[in-house]
Design an enzyme around this catalytic site. Structure first.
Site, mmCIF file in Angstrom:
data_model
loop_
_atom_site.group_PDB
_atom_site.id
_atom_site.type_symbol
_atom_site.label_atom_id
_atom_site.label_comp_id
_atom_site.label_asym_id
_atom_site.label_seq_id
_atom_site.Cartn_x
_atom_site.Cartn_y
_atom_site.Cartn_z
ATOM 1 N N GLY A 38 115.571 -5.427 95.483
ATOM 2 C CA GLY A 38 115.581 -4.235 96.325
ATOM 3 C C GLY A 38 116.947 -3.625 96.531
ATOM 4 N N GLY A 39 118.015 -4.372 96.195
ATOM 5 C CA GLY A 39 119.358 -3.829 96.279
ATOM 6 C C GLY A 39 119.841 -3.599 97.694
ATOM 7 N N LYS A 50 116.822 1.709 109.359
ATOM 8 C CA LYS A 50 115.730 2.499 109.943
ATOM 9 C C LYS A 50 114.923 1.662 110.939
ATOM 10 C CE LYS A 50 117.437 5.519 107.442
ATOM 11 N NZ LYS A 50 118.581 4.670 107.097
ATOM 12 N N VAL A 182 126.865 10.183 107.461
ATOM 13 C CA VAL A 182 125.513 9.760 107.827
ATOM 14 C C VAL A 182 125.469 8.307 108.286
ATOM 15 C CG1 VAL A 182 123.188 9.354 106.936
ATOM 16 C CG2 VAL A 182 124.409 11.442 106.320
ATOM 17 N N GLU A 186 124.395 7.158 112.056
ATOM 18 C CA GLU A 186 123.148 6.426 112.271
ATOM 19 C C GLU A 186 123.393 5.115 113.013
ATOM 20 O OE1 GLU A 186 120.360 7.965 108.527
ATOM 21 O OE2 GLU A 186 121.113 5.906 108.556
ATOM 22 N N GLY A 266 132.374 5.998 103.382
ATOM 23 C CA GLY A 266 131.808 6.259 102.068
ATOM 24 C C GLY A 266 131.560 4.996 101.278
ATOM 25 N N LEU A 314 122.017 8.429 96.904
ATOM 26 C CA LEU A 314 120.770 8.348 97.640
ATOM 27 C C LEU A 314 119.766 7.503 96.865
ATOM 28 C CD1 LEU A 314 120.488 12.139 98.550
ATOM 29 C CD2 LEU A 314 121.180 10.288 100.091
ATOM 30 N N HIS A 316 116.512 7.688 96.695
ATOM 31 C CA HIS A 316 115.463 8.440 96.008
ATOM 32 C C HIS A 316 116.000 9.180 94.794
ATOM 33 C CE1 HIS A 316 116.950 10.603 99.572
ATOM 34 N NE2 HIS A 316 116.888 11.707 98.857
ATOM 35 N N HIS A 439 97.917 24.070 113.291
ATOM 36 C CA HIS A 439 98.453 24.259 114.640
ATOM 37 C C HIS A 439 97.793 23.257 115.590
ATOM 38 C CE1 HIS A 439 99.934 26.343 118.212
ATOM 39 N NE2 HIS A 439 98.702 26.245 118.707
#
Length: 460
Positions: A38-39, A50, A182, A186, A266, A314, A316, A439
């Protein structure tokens, strides 16, 4: 051992490339030095962060906002150990899932450090023995690791990276975050919600340097109201770790004493000790592996994807590259549209974007129209009690084609998917505006922003 394809690295790019290649009929092997597949994303990145963001937000809501809805929780306390164990269970479960996917797709796994010894040849060292592999194709998908700054020595305790910040055994009284991107925001938000004083030090005169400026500026104001402190235009020259505290040294300013320091400046590519120079692959000046449009390096038959080739770091993006690589290898076709890759910061409110920022359009001399719709005018956001932020849509002035969408608000990370699909299919703002949106939903804010491009928003 002989294989059609050997992949080095089992992160999002590597394991997805392996699965897709196996689906297409290749004999695939994947090498990973860590015990869990999974890295970084799964082990010490996207997924555990998350889990903590969700848990810490629930804690904050229970502490401050539940009572406004008539929910009285009584005495509230934090069990940090249990919160961290929930994060770990999530990671373990997902790691086991990738193991199962490898077995399902008959992918051979090798554990250890990989070195490319020649085109088509890889040596795997697990610390006890070496296994020599041969393959027609080799894919490098080794990802990235946290960067640091001159004068800052990471000790893995008082001074650490995101990896350590995912597992503090106590809530620090004062956490200094070096870097206003980011990752820093987070994890800073996690510990702020749990009770830490958080100070973010950023070298630039703004936070979130790649985010649309209007959105980043509004986000900073919201984060400040939540209690996070910011010092911008701030150059950190060093960190001195004491037994129980740290002193963060700042150029032309007073040093800051705190309990812990999170260095979030970074990430850099993992390209060391792969044998690249020896086989003729030279890195660029930033340490990335140069590749052509088909992800092939300077050596025929050796490819690379994900963080090691640069661009948006990223998960993804790496996954899409993994699929494109494998499909091109087998079918001759495979493509990634880099103009439609979304990004998300999982703060509260979330920040999500796809396409060009307003600053980029100005720099490139592209004429555009802008539509903005605030969440305070959205019925679902009102019902949720989450009305901060907006949807901002940028469309070509002549063709009305959507060029960029930027969202600051509740569940922005989910809302951006509609915008990414729209851009992938070359949609105009009129196309989005004409689509019926249920809605009451947050997605109506996207439709209203599309209407606002033509100055005809209905609810604001």
């Amino acid at each position: 051992m002989n294989h059609d394809l050997v992949i080095i690295g089992a992160g999002p790019g590597g394991y997805i490339a392996a699965i897709r290649a196996a689906q297409l009929g290749l004999n695939v092997a994947c090498i990973e030095k860590e015990r869990m597949l999974g890295g970084t994303c799964l082990r010490v990145g996207c997924i555990p962060s998350k889990a903590l963001l969700e848990s810490s937000e629930l804690y904050k809501e229970a502490e401050h906002t539940f009572k406004d809805r008539g929910i009285n929780v009584g005495s509230l306390s934090l069990d940090l150990e249990k919160m961290l164990s929930q994060k770990d269970r999530t990671v373990k479960t997902m790691g086991g899932g990738i193991d199962s996917l490898f077995k399902k797709n008959k992918i051979t796994r090798y554990s250890g450090h990989a070195t490319i010894t020649a085109p088509g040849k890889v040596s795997v060292d697990n610390g006890e023995e070496k296994t020599e592999l041969e393959a027609k194709y080799i894919l490098i998908a080794t990802g990235s690791e946290p960067s640091t700054l001159p004068g800052i020595e990471l000790d893995g305790d008082r001074v650490g990276t995101s990896t350590e910040a995912l597992s503090y055994d106590q809530v620090p009284k004062h956490l200094v975050v070096i870097g206003g991107g980011v990752i820093g925001l987070e994890l800073g938000a996690v510990w702020s919600r749990l009770g830490a004083k958080v100070t973010v030090l950023e070298y630039l005169d703004r936070i979130l340097p790649t985010t649309d400026f209007e959105i980043a500026k509004e986000a900073q104001k919201i984060f400040e109201k939540q209690g996070i402190e910011f010092q911008l235009g701030c150059r950190v020259t060093g960190v001195k770790a004491n037994r129980k505290t740290c002193d963060v040294e700042i150029a032309d300013a007073k040093s800051i004493r705190c309990e812990r320091v999170l260095v979030a400046v970074g990430r850099r590519p993992n390209t060391e000790n792969l044998g690249l120079a020896e086989i003729g692959i030279a890195l660029d000046k930033r340490g990335f592996i140069p590749v052509n449009d088909h992800y092939e390096t300077a050596v025929k038959g050796i490819f690379a994807i994900g963080d090691v080739i640069g661009g948006a770091m990223l998960a993804h993006k790496a996954e899409d590259e993994g699929v494109a690589f494998s499909e091109r290898l087998v079918t001759g076709y495979g493509h990634v549209n880099y103009d439609a890759i979304p990004s998300v910061a999982y703060t509260n409110p979330e920040i999500a974007a796809v396409g060009k920022t307003e600053e980029q359009l100005k720099e490139e001399g592209i004429e555009y129209r802008k539509g903005v719709f605030p969440f305070m005018a959205n019925g679902r956001a009102r019902a949720m009690g989450q009305t901060e932020g907006k949807v901002k849509m940028l469309a070509d002035k002549q063709t009305d084609r959507v060029l960029g969408v930027h969202i600051l608000g509740p569940r922005a990370g989910d809302l951006i998917a509609e915008c990414a699909v729209a851009m992938e299919f070359g949609a105009s703002s009129e196309d989005i505006a004409r689509c019926c949106h249920a809605h009451p939903t947050l997605a109506e804010a996207v439709k209203e922003a599309a209407l606002a491009v033509d100055k005809r928003a209905l609810n604001f």
